[in-house]
Design a protein around this motif. Structure first.
Motif, PDB file in Angstrom:
ATOM      1  N   ASP A  83       0.832  -1.210   0.000  1.00  0.00           N
ATOM      2  CA  ASP A  83       0.000   0.000   0.000  1.00  0.00           C
ATOM      3  C   ASP A  83       0.867   1.260   0.000  1.00  0.00           C
ATOM      4  OD1 ASP A  83      -2.320  -1.501   0.056  1.00  0.00           O
ATOM      5  OD2 ASP A  83      -2.434  -1.509   2.249  1.00  0.00           O
ATOM      6  N   LEU A  84       1.956   1.236   0.759  1.00  0.00           N
ATOM      7  CA  LEU A  84       2.853   2.390   0.805  1.00  0.00           C
ATOM      8  C   LEU A  84       3.574   2.570  -0.523  1.00  0.00           C
ATOM      9  CD1 LEU A  84       4.400   1.912   4.363  1.00  0.00           C
ATOM     10  CD2 LEU A  84       2.702   3.607   3.686  1.00  0.00           C
ATOM     11  N   GLN A  85       3.979   1.457  -1.107  1.00  0.00           N
ATOM     12  CA  GLN A  85       4.708   1.513  -2.378  1.00  0.00           C
ATOM     13  C   GLN A  85       3.870   2.141  -3.469  1.00  0.00           C
ATOM     14  OE1 GLN A  85       5.917  -2.316  -3.988  1.00  0.00           O
ATOM     15  NE2 GLN A  85       7.910  -1.493  -4.550  1.00  0.00           N
ATOM     16  N   ALA A  86       2.556   1.956  -3.392  1.00  0.00           N
ATOM     17  CA  ALA A  86       1.659   2.531  -4.408  1.00  0.00           C
ATOM     18  C   ALA A  86       1.635   4.050  -4.343  1.00  0.00           C
ATOM     19  CB  ALA A  86       0.252   1.978  -4.210  1.00  0.00           C
ATOM     20  N   LEU A  87       2.116   4.618  -3.225  1.00  0.00           N
ATOM     21  CA  LEU A  87       2.110   6.072  -3.067  1.00  0.00           C
ATOM     22  C   LEU A  87       3.366   6.733  -3.636  1.00  0.00           C
ATOM     23  CD1 LEU A  87       0.808   6.181   0.607  1.00  0.00           C
ATOM     24  CD2 LEU A  87      -0.498   6.689  -1.448  1.00  0.00           C
ATOM     25  N   PHE A  88       4.401   5.937  -3.908  1.00  0.00           N
ATOM     26  CA  PHE A  88       5.621   6.530  -4.444  1.00  0.00           C
ATOM     27  C   PHE A  88       5.391   6.931  -5.896  1.00  0.00           C
ATOM     28  CE2 PHE A  88       7.809   3.337  -1.484  1.00  0.00           C
ATOM     29  CZ  PHE A  88       7.698   4.207  -0.412  1.00  0.00           C
ATOM     30  N   ASN A  89       5.955   8.061  -6.266  1.00  0.00           N
ATOM     31  CA  ASN A  89       5.833   8.517  -7.651  1.00  0.00           C
ATOM     32  C   ASN A  89       6.744   7.688  -8.552  1.00  0.00           C
ATOM     33  OD1 ASN A  89       4.027  10.558  -7.092  1.00  0.00           O
ATOM     34  ND2 ASN A  89       5.619  12.058  -6.663  1.00  0.00           N
ATOM     35  N   PHE A  90       6.186   7.113  -9.568  1.00  0.00           N
ATOM     36  CA  PHE A  90       6.981   6.337 -10.509  1.00  0.00           C
ATOM     37  C   PHE A  90       7.111   7.115 -11.818  1.00  0.00           C
ATOM     38  CE2 PHE A  90       5.584   3.147  -7.516  1.00  0.00           C
ATOM     39  CZ  PHE A  90       6.715   2.362  -7.353  1.00  0.00           C
ATOM     40  N   PHE A  91       7.939   8.156 -11.781  1.00  0.00           N
ATOM     41  CA  PHE A  91       8.250   8.886 -13.003  1.00  0.00           C
ATOM     42  C   PHE A  91       9.768   9.000 -13.082  1.00  0.00           C
ATOM     43  CE2 PHE A  91       7.554  12.093  -9.722  1.00  0.00           C
ATOM     44  CZ  PHE A  91       8.667  12.901  -9.839  1.00  0.00           C
ATOM     45  N   PRO A  92      10.331   9.240 -14.262  1.00  0.00           N
ATOM     46  CA  PRO A  92      11.789   9.165 -14.447  1.00  0.00           C
ATOM     47  C   PRO A  92      12.592  10.045 -13.512  1.00  0.00           C
ATOM     48  CG  PRO A  92      10.666   9.281 -16.568  1.00  0.00           C
ATOM     49  CD  PRO A  92       9.617   9.505 -15.517  1.00  0.00           C
ATOM     50  N   GLY A  93      12.030  11.179 -13.105  1.00  0.00           N
ATOM     51  CA  GLY A  93      12.809  12.094 -12.282  1.00  0.00           C
ATOM     52  C   GLY A  93      12.751  11.811 -10.803  1.00  0.00           C
ATOM     53  N   ASP A  94      12.011  10.780 -10.374  1.00  0.00           N
ATOM     54  CA  ASP A  94      11.905  10.463  -8.945  1.00  0.00           C
ATOM     55  C   ASP A  94      13.061   9.527  -8.585  1.00  0.00           C
ATOM     56  OD1 ASP A  94      11.059  10.245  -6.397  1.00  0.00           O
ATOM     57  OD2 ASP A  94       9.290   9.041  -6.808  1.00  0.00           O
ATOM     58  N   CYS A  95      14.149  10.090  -8.116  1.00  0.00           N
ATOM     59  CA  CYS A  95      15.398   9.328  -7.952  1.00  0.00           C
ATOM     60  C   CYS A  95      15.556   8.682  -6.587  1.00  0.00           C
ATOM     61  CB  CYS A  95      16.599  10.240  -8.214  1.00  0.00           C
ATOM     62  SG  CYS A  95      16.664  10.894  -9.884  1.00  0.00           S
ATOM     63  N   SER A  96      14.763   9.079  -5.601  1.00  0.00           N
ATOM     64  CA  SER A  96      15.007   8.576  -4.255  1.00  0.00           C
ATOM     65  C   SER A  96      13.892   7.694  -3.721  1.00  0.00           C
ATOM     66  CB  SER A  96      15.249   9.737  -3.281  1.00  0.00           C
ATOM     67  OG  SER A  96      14.147  10.627  -3.251  1.00  0.00           O
ATOM     68  N   ARG A  97      12.987   7.243  -4.600  1.00  0.00           N
ATOM     69  CA  ARG A  97      11.954   6.355  -4.078  1.00  0.00           C
ATOM     70  C   ARG A  97      12.623   5.098  -3.514  1.00  0.00           C
ATOM     71  NH1 ARG A  97      11.145   5.680  -9.779  1.00  0.00           N
ATOM     72  NH2 ARG A  97      11.400   3.510 -10.451  1.00  0.00           N
ATOM     73  N   PRO A  98      12.120   4.584  -2.392  1.00  0.00           N
ATOM     74  CA  PRO A  98      12.798   3.480  -1.704  1.00  0.00           C
ATOM     75  C   PRO A  98      12.785   2.181  -2.498  1.00  0.00           C
ATOM     76  CG  PRO A  98      11.294   4.627  -0.228  1.00  0.00           C
ATOM     77  CD  PRO A  98      10.998   5.111  -1.618  1.00  0.00           C
TER      78      PRO A  98
END
Length: 554
Positions: A83-98
Motif C-alpha cells: 500500500d505504501l509503495q503505491a504512493l511513491f511517484n513512478f516517473f523518471p525524475g523520482d530518484c530517491s523512491r525506496p
C-alpha cells in the motif's frame, strides 16, 4: 528475505555508528514473535542522540530509537508495504523512491532507487531540455515533518482530519513514530530506514497532489530526497512554480529552505567541479613518498577551496584503489593521522585504510596512533561530544591499544551513549578498576531509564551484566520486550563485526599473490626434501640452529 527482518537487522541503527554496533541479534529474536502488538506499549520513549560530525562546524543529529518504537514502525511498514509503495511517484525524475536491497552486502535494508550517476544524468537531461531551472529543497526536512501529516499523505488530508481516531494505516504510523520520540509530533527520527520510507511517502504525495492540480508537470521534475529541480520555460514561470511549492509545503507544515533556492539558466555543473580533477588524477600503483606528499598537498588545496565538500573523504575512498610503496607507508600513516585530527567525521575511512594495510602485514605505528586517539578524546570531551568520540573509543578496540583509566573515567562522565557503551566494554574486557564508577551511574537511574535517552547504555549494562550483584537495573512497566531480549541474550554489540573486513581488490590481490608465493615455496621445499632424503645428515651439522634463528627472526 523478509522485509520486516531486513528493517530490523539492516535498517535500525544509523549507518554512521561504529560497525561494532549491530542489530542482527535483535532482529533474529524479534521478527518472528507470535504477537508483535503484545510487546509494544503506549508508553513514550526517547531516542539516544548521536551527533554526526559532518563538517568542521556542523553536526547533524541522528537518533538511536528504542527497540519498541522500531519494532512497531518496522512491523507496520513491512505489513503494509504494498500500500505504501503505491504512493511513491513512478516517473523518471523520482530518484530517491525506496527500494529494498536484495543483498545484505549493502549493509542497509533500503536504498534510493537512483544514486550517483543515475541522479546526475537525470539532472543533465532536465537542463538540456529547459532554458531555466528552479532548484530548491525543504528546510530541516526530517526534523520538520509533522507526524500527523503521515495520515494526510496516506489517506488525504480532509479524510485524515475527520477520522482522527480511526484504526487505519496512517494513524498507526503516526502513533508509532510519536511513541519513539517522547510523544512529540514535530520531526521524525533521522537514521532508521523506516524514517526514510515515510519521508518519501510524504514528499511523493505532495508532488503527486501538485501534478494532479496541474501545478506541475511530471516530466519536468527531478527529485532526490528533498532536493528538487524543476524545468521552466522562463524566470516568470520559475517564480510562479516556487510560489506553488511554498503553498504545497505549508499544507504539510513544511517550509522551503530560503538559502537553497536558486533560479538559473545556461550551463550549470551537475557535480562538484573538484570531482573531475580528482577522478582524472593519476592514482599510480606503488606510490612513492614524494608522489604521496604531492597528492596530499593537492587534495588539501582543493579542500581549502571547497570547505563545504567532503574532499578528504573522497581522497580516502580513492586510496582504496591503490597501495602505496612499503617505504612510503610510514608517511602515509602520518597523513591519515593528520586527517583524523581534523573534525570532518572521516574516522571510518581512516580506520579502514589502517585495517587494509594491517591485513597485508604492514606494521601500524601504534605509538603515533595512540597519541592521536588520546588527543581526540581530550578534544571531544572539552567541547561538544560528537560521533568522533565513539569512533575514537572504537579505535582503541579495533587496534588493540591501551586507553588510560583517567580517559575512560572522563568518557563515563561526559560521553554520549555509544561511547559510554564502548568504554564500559573496555573496562570489563580488561578488568580495569573502574567498576565502582559504573555502579554509581546505575544507582542514580530510576525505574524508567530504559524509556529514557540513556536506554542503549542502560540496556547493554543489563544485557552484559556490567554491574555488580548488589545493583540491578529496574525494568519499566512496559518491559515485555526488554525481558524477551534479555532472556535471549540480545546485545547490540557484535565483536565479530570487527573482523568482518571487505578488502578492496588491490589489497585482496596482494594477499592472494603472497599466498601463491608461499604455496610455490612449500612445493619447492617438499621437492628438495624428497631429493635429499639419502643425503648424509652429518654434512648438515649446524643447519638446524640457523633455521631456528631465522624462524624466530621472521
Amino acid at each position: 528475505m523478509n522485509r520486516f527482518y531486513r528493517l530490523l537487522a539492516f535498517g535500525y541503527f544509523p549507518k554512521e555508528l561504529p560497525p561494532i554496533f549491530k542489530t542482527r541479534s535483535f532482529a533474529r529474536h524479534t521478527f518472528n514473535l507470535s504477537s508483535i502488538e503484545s510487546y509494544i506499549d503506549n508508553k513514550w520513549q526517547r531516542p539516544s542522540p548521536f551527533l554526526l560530525q559532518q563538517k568542521a562546524h556542523y553536526r547533524r543529529k541522528l537518533d538511536i530509537v528504542s527497540p519498541q518504537a522500531i519494532l512497531g514502525q518496522s512491523h507496520i511498514i513491512a505489513s503494509n508495504y504494498n500500500d505504501l509503495q503505491a504512493l511513491f511517484n513512478f516517473f523518471p525524475g523520482d530518484c530517491s523512491r525506496p527500494a529494498f536491497n536484495r543483498k545484505t552486502k549493502f549493509r542497509r535494508a533500503v536504498r534510493p532507487f537512483a544514486i550517483g550517476k543515475g541522479y546526475s544524468h537525470r539532472k543533465l537531461e532536465l537542463r538540456s531540455r529547459f532554458p531555466v531551472i528552479l532548484k530548491l529543497d525543504v528546510k530541516n526536512y526530517y526534523r520538520s515533518i509533522y507526524t500527523h501529516s503521515i495520515p494526510w499523505a496516506i489517506h488525504g488530508k480532509q479524510y485524515a482530519k475527520t477520522n482522527l481516531r480511526e484504526d487505519n494505516l496512517g494513524n498507526s504510523l503516526d502513533r508509532s513514530f510519536r511513541l519513539g520520540q517522547d510523544g512529540q509530533t514535530i520531526g521524525i527520527p533521522t537514521g532508521p530506514d523506516s524514517s526514510f520510507i515515510i519521508a518519501e511517502v510524504i514528499l511523493s504525495r505532495l508532488v503527486h497532489e501538485m501534478i494532479t492540480r496541474n501545478e506541475l508537470r511530471s516530466g519536468r521534475i527531478v527529485r532526490y530526497y528533498d532536493d528538487i529541480e524543476y524545468g521552466c520555460e522562463s524566470e516568470v514561470e520559475a517564480h510562479r512554480i516556487l510560489s506553488k511549492f511554498e503553498g504545497a509545503l505549508r499544507e504539510y507544515e513544511l517550509e522551503i529552505n530560503p538559502d537553497k533556492v536558486s533560479i538559473f539558466s545556461g550551463p550549470k555543473a551537475v557535480e562538484a567541479p573538484w570531482l573531475y580533477k580528482l577522478r582524472k588524477f593519476e592514482w599510480q600503483v606503488d606510490q612513492k613518498t614524494d608522489e604521496l606528499l604531492e597528492i596530499f598537498s593537492y587534495v588539501s588545496s582543493l579542500a581549502e577551496s571547497f570547505p563545504e565538500d567532503h574532499i578528504f573523504r573522497y581522497f580516502l575512498q580513492k586510496m582504496r584503489t591503490t597501495i602505496v610503496r612499503e617505504d612510503a607507508w610510514p608517511i602515509y600513516q602520518r597523513i591519515l593521522l593528520a586527517l583524523f585530527q581534523e573534525n570532518r567525521g572521516n574516522a571510518k575511512e581512516i580506520f579502514d585504510q589502517f585495517t587494509y594495510y594491517r591485513e597485508i602485514g604492514w606494521p601500524i605505528n601504534k605509538k603515533a596512533m595512540k597519541e592521536a586517539l588520546d588527543r581526540k578524546v581530550h578534544h571531544q570531551l572539552s567541547g561538544v561530544v560528537t560521533s568522533d568520540l565513539s569512533w575514537t573509543i572504537y579505535g582503541y578496540l579495533l587496534f588493540d591499544l591501551r586507553i588510560s583509566k583517567d580517559l575512560l573515567r572522563s568518557v563515563l562522565k561526559g560521553g554520549d551513549c555509544p561511547s559510554m557503551v564502548l568504554a564500559t566494554k573496555i573496562i570489563y574486557q580488561n578488568n580495569i578498576s573502574l567498576k565502582s564508577e559504573i555502579n554509581s551511574i546505575v544507582r542514580l537511574w530510576g525505574k524508567d531509564v530504559l524509556n529514557s535517552s540513556e536506554w542503549l547504555f542502560a540496556y547493554e549494562i543489563l544485557a552484559n551484566q556490567w554491574h555488580n550483584r548488589y545493583n540491578s537495573i529496574e525494568l519499566p512497566d512496559n518491559c515485555a520486550l526488554y525481558e524477551h531480549m534479555r532472556d535471549n541474550s540480545v546485545s547490540f554489540i557484535d565483536d565479530e563485526a570487527m573482523s568482518q573486513i571487505s578488502l578492496p581488490p588491490p589489497f585482496r590481490r596482494q594477499i592472494e599473490d603472497a599466498e601463491h608465493e608461499d604455496e610455490l615455496t612449500e612445493d619447492w621445499l617438499s621437492t628438495v626434501l624428497v631429493d635429499e632424503e639419502d643425503v648424509d645428515e652429518s654434512d648438515d651439522e649446524g643447519d638446524d640452529d640457523v633455521a631456528d634463528a631465522d624462524w624466530r627472526y621472521y
